[in-house]
Design a protein around this motif. Structure first.
Motif, PDB file in Angstrom:
ATOM      1  N   PRO A  66      32.995  34.095  41.457  1.00 49.95           N
ATOM      2  CA  PRO A  66      33.085  32.651  41.695  1.00 49.95           C
ATOM      3  C   PRO A  66      32.216  32.251  42.873  1.00 49.95           C
ATOM      4  O   PRO A  66      31.910  33.083  43.734  1.00 49.95           O
ATOM      5  CB  PRO A  66      34.568  32.424  42.035  1.00 49.95           C
ATOM      6  N   VAL A  67      31.812  30.999  42.896  1.00 52.06           N
ATOM      7  CA  VAL A  67      31.009  30.505  44.021  1.00 52.06           C
ATOM      8  C   VAL A  67      31.838  30.650  45.305  1.00 52.06           C
ATOM      9  O   VAL A  67      33.000  30.255  45.345  1.00 52.06           O
ATOM     10  CB  VAL A  67      30.568  29.038  43.762  1.00 52.06           C
ATOM     11  N   PRO A  68      31.249  31.243  46.360  1.00 48.56           N
ATOM     12  CA  PRO A  68      32.002  31.336  47.607  1.00 48.56           C
ATOM     13  C   PRO A  68      32.359  29.943  48.122  1.00 48.56           C
ATOM     14  O   PRO A  68      31.579  29.001  47.972  1.00 48.56           O
ATOM     15  CB  PRO A  68      31.028  32.038  48.563  1.00 48.56           C
ATOM     16  N   ARG A  69      33.541  29.852  48.697  1.00 48.48           N
ATOM     17  CA  ARG A  69      34.057  28.546  49.136  1.00 48.48           C
ATOM     18  C   ARG A  69      33.058  27.816  50.049  1.00 48.48           C
ATOM     19  O   ARG A  69      32.841  26.616  49.915  1.00 48.48           O
ATOM     20  CB  ARG A  69      35.392  28.794  49.856  1.00 48.48           C
ATOM     21  N   LYS A  70      32.460  28.586  50.981  1.00 49.31           N
ATOM     22  CA  LYS A  70      31.558  27.952  51.942  1.00 49.31           C
ATOM     23  C   LYS A  70      30.366  27.300  51.227  1.00 49.31           C
ATOM     24  O   LYS A  70      29.980  26.168  51.513  1.00 49.31           O
ATOM     25  CB  LYS A  70      31.053  29.023  52.924  1.00 49.31           C
ATOM     26  N   GLU A  71      29.843  28.051  50.277  1.00 45.48           N
ATOM     27  CA  GLU A  71      28.706  27.542  49.488  1.00 45.48           C
ATOM     28  C   GLU A  71      29.131  26.313  48.677  1.00 45.48           C
ATOM     29  O   GLU A  71      28.414  25.322  48.603  1.00 45.48           O
ATOM     30  CB  GLU A  71      28.238  28.675  48.560  1.00 45.48           C
ATOM     31  N   VAL A  85      35.761  25.341  37.129  1.00 38.38           N
ATOM     32  CA  VAL A  85      36.671  26.161  36.333  1.00 38.38           C
ATOM     33  C   VAL A  85      37.913  26.422  37.174  1.00 38.38           C
ATOM     34  O   VAL A  85      38.017  25.914  38.293  1.00 38.38           O
ATOM     35  CB  VAL A  85      36.002  27.488  35.873  1.00 38.38           C
ATOM     36  N   LEU A  86      38.863  27.216  36.630  1.00 33.70           N
ATOM     37  CA  LEU A  86      40.169  27.297  37.291  1.00 33.70           C
ATOM     38  C   LEU A  86      40.192  28.115  38.575  1.00 33.70           C
ATOM     39  O   LEU A  86      41.211  28.153  39.265  1.00 33.70           O
ATOM     40  CB  LEU A  86      41.225  27.793  36.297  1.00 33.70           C
ATOM     41  N   THR A  87      39.073  28.741  38.939  1.00 33.46           N
ATOM     42  CA  THR A  87      39.065  29.512  40.187  1.00 33.46           C
ATOM     43  C   THR A  87      38.750  28.642  41.407  1.00 33.46           C
ATOM     44  O   THR A  87      38.859  29.116  42.534  1.00 33.46           O
ATOM     45  CB  THR A  87      38.026  30.657  40.107  1.00 33.46           C
ATOM     46  N   GLU A  88      38.340  27.401  41.180  1.00 34.67           N
ATOM     47  CA  GLU A  88      38.004  26.568  42.333  1.00 34.67           C
ATOM     48  C   GLU A  88      39.163  25.650  42.705  1.00 34.67           C
ATOM     49  O   GLU A  88      39.662  24.912  41.859  1.00 34.67           O
ATOM     50  CB  GLU A  88      36.762  25.702  42.032  1.00 34.67           C
TER      51      GLU A  88
END
Ligand SMILES: O=C(O)C(=O)CO
Length: 359
Positions: A66-71, A85-88
């Motif tokens: 998943p895209v890193p939160r900071k990014e 998607v559901l990981t964010e």
């Protein structure tokens, strides 16, 4: 082809079949609404975004991480739309980072517990799209597969065959429980519950029963299911399939109390992708499975996800755990991505979405 030049996004048409340079700038995309897509979504959805000519979008170009939160917090700055998607986690921090341009959040999921509805409701004027219905068949199909794998002990059986446990034919070795003449209980009757029952009926199920906050006669009629109390559901079900939404009332509704009323020959199944694992108290489930209070469990959703490989439930032979794959068929995941893309585009045009979450 989409290209960035001098901070502007351009779309190009490139004809490789003619000789000479035939690249034409079709449109300066930099004036179009900006969208961030948090995952490399299946091709149908991407194609819809690309072909629309309606948005310029950037994409986290991986399906594996998943895209890193900071990014993510960086990338959403100033966007008009977000396809996630559901990981964010779409929460206050993210919405603040996005800022006041954000008009549409479109999630490629039927579940929305990753969206902070409270925050979205707060007069930010953001509309939310999601993807119910298109995954009903895939989830129902997987439920049948998991139910049979659990009740007929398929995972144990292949393990025995592979590892030398397969000796002489034995009269009671690897015996399980049949659907024929059984009572199947459904906790929370909706589209998915009905679709599961329709698929199980040809296995000669004797009776379908269900419980919900209130009887749902229209749906129940389709599968000839009888409304019972939660207690009766636990007592009578040979197979109990969990299909209810996760609400404060249903949080950990499958607990010691419920398991203690079930038959020691019964099978418990939780596949409902929009509820995640939160309706089950996993410590109580472990206890029920390890003491023989119930015969087996099949889970496609757990808390947390992924479930750590050291989790006690993984030590049990009578517990089959899948890594949240109920909707994972090529056609369904493509349909989900297409619906999410269309919801996004419609929302950005201020038109009714195909599937919009009422906030
Ligand atoms: O859509 C969802 O909510 C899922 O859990 C994956 O299909």
């Amino acid at each position: 082809i989409f290209l960035m030049h001098n901070n502007k996004m351009f779309s190009f048409y490139f004809n490789s079949f003619t000789s000479g340079a035939t690249t034409k700038v079709l449109r300066d995309m930099s004036t179009l609404p900006r969208v961030y897509v948090t995952r490399q979504i299946p091709p149908e959805g991407l194609k819809i975004l690309q072909d629309s000519g309606q948005v310029q979008f950037e994409l986290w170009d991986s399906d594996d991480v998943p895209v890193p939160r900071k990014e993510l917090l960086q990338k959403v700055k100033g966007v008009d739309g977000l396809l996630c998607v559901l990981t964010e986690k779409i929460d206050a921090e993210l919405l603040d980072a996005a800022g006041s341009n954000l008009k549409v959040v479109s999630t490629m999921s039927v579940g929305f517990d990753h969206l902070s509805l409270e925050e979205l409701k707060k007069s930010r004027g953001i509309r939310v799209g999601y993807t119910p219905e298109v995954l009903t068949d895939a989830v129902a199909e997987l439920t049948v597969a998991l139910l049979l794998a659990t009740s007929r002990r398929l995972i144990e059986a292949t393990h025995e065959a592979k590892t030398g446990g397969w000796g002489t034919w034995r009269t009671l070795w690897l015996c399980g429980y049949e659907l024929a003449n059984s009572t199947v209980g459904i906790l929370g009757l909706g589209r998915i519950g009905v679709a599961i029952a329709e698929r199980l009926a040809p296995f000669k199920v004797k009776k379908f029963i269900y419980t919900d906050v209130a009887p749902r006669p229209e749906l129940a009629k389709a599968i000839n299911a009888e409304y019972v109390t939660l207690d009766e559901l636990a007592k009578q079900s040979d197979f109990l399939s969990i299909c209810c939404a996760l609400t404060p009332e249903t949080k950990e509704i499958c607990n010691k109390n419920l398991f203690s009323k079930m038959k020691n020959t019964s099978i418990f199944i939780n596949t409902s992708s929009h509820i995640r694992g939160g309706v089950v108290n996993q410590e109580d489930l472990y206890e029920a499975l390890s003491t023989g209070q119930i015969a087996g469990a099949g889970l496609d959703v757990t808390v947390p996800e992924p479930l750590p490989t050291t989790h006690p439930l993984f030590t049990l032979k009578n517990c089959v755990i899948l890594p949240h794959i109920a909707s994972a068929s090529y056609s369904t995941r493509n349909a989900m991505s297409a619906l999410a893309a269309n919801n996004l585009l419609l929302g950005l045009r201020s038109q009714p979405m195909i599937k919009e979450l009422k906030l």
